[in-house]
Structures are given as C-alpha cells and as structure tokens.
Design an enzyme around this catalytic site. Structure first.
Site, PDB file in Angstrom:
ATOM      1  CB  CYS A 131       3.121   8.243   0.443  1.00  0.00           C
ATOM      2  SG  CYS A 131       2.166   6.810   0.919  1.00  0.00           S
TER       3      CYS A 131
ATOM      4  CB  CYS B 242      -0.053   7.441  -1.313  1.00  0.00           C
ATOM      5  SG  CYS B 242       0.073   7.744   0.462  1.00  0.00           S
TER       6      CYS B 242
END
Length: 106
Positions: free
Chosen positions: A30, A33
């Site tokens: 991600c 993230c």
C-alpha cells in the site's frame, strides 16, 4: 511462537488499558501506508508515552481485519479502555492527527 488467539488476547488486553492506542491497519503493498509511516513516527515523537501506536498488517491478520471491517488501508482506529473513540481511512497530516488525539485523549 504466539498463536493468533494469544495475539488476539494480548491485543485486547492492550486495548482495554488506560493508555490510548492508535491502531494503524496497513499493508506492505500500500503506497499511502508508506506515506503514513513517517507521519506516525512524527506523531509518536510528539505524544511520547501518552499514546501507544500499533501497526497491524491486514495481510498477516485477515481475521482481525474482517472483525473490524477494514475495507481500505491505511485505516486508523483510536481506542481507550476498550472503546473505539475514532476511526478514519486514508492518510492525514501529522498536525491533523495530533488534533484528533488531543480532542479524544487530552
């Protein structure tokens, strides 16, 4: 080696504590993230022991992710004494996250 049940119990014990806990549901793949990681580091530096920050990898903890209905990463959840105080998906700037923490935990 912990079983996932022991890990779940340990997490529940941490969430029941009087120290607020910010859970960061994320994943290796991600991009957002990865953007959030230095923000959380900054927030931790500014809050010290007032808030505990735990990162939870959704791919390694599918049961937990399903239990808390995590549909997108990153998702942040703030707990204190077992109660969910706040939840939001997506990246947010450190100053905004600090405001949220101050609102909920002083």
């Amino acid at each position: 080696m912990h079983t996932s049940e022991q890990a779940d119990q340990k997490l529940q014990a941490i969430l029941q504590g009087s120290t607020p806990v910010l859970l960061d549901f994320s994943a290796e793949w991600c991009g957002p993230c990865k953007q959030l990681a230095p923000i959380l580091k900054d927030v931790k530096a500014k809050t010290g022991d007032k808030v505990r920050i735990l990162k939870i990898d959704v791919d390694k903890n599918p049961k937990l992710s399903q239990e808390w209905q995590i549909s997108g990463v990153p998702t942040l959840m703030l707990f204190k004494e077992g109660k969910l105080l706040w939840r939001q998906s997506g990246v947010m700037p450190a100053h905004q996250l600090l405001q949220v923490l101050q609102q909920h935990v002083g």
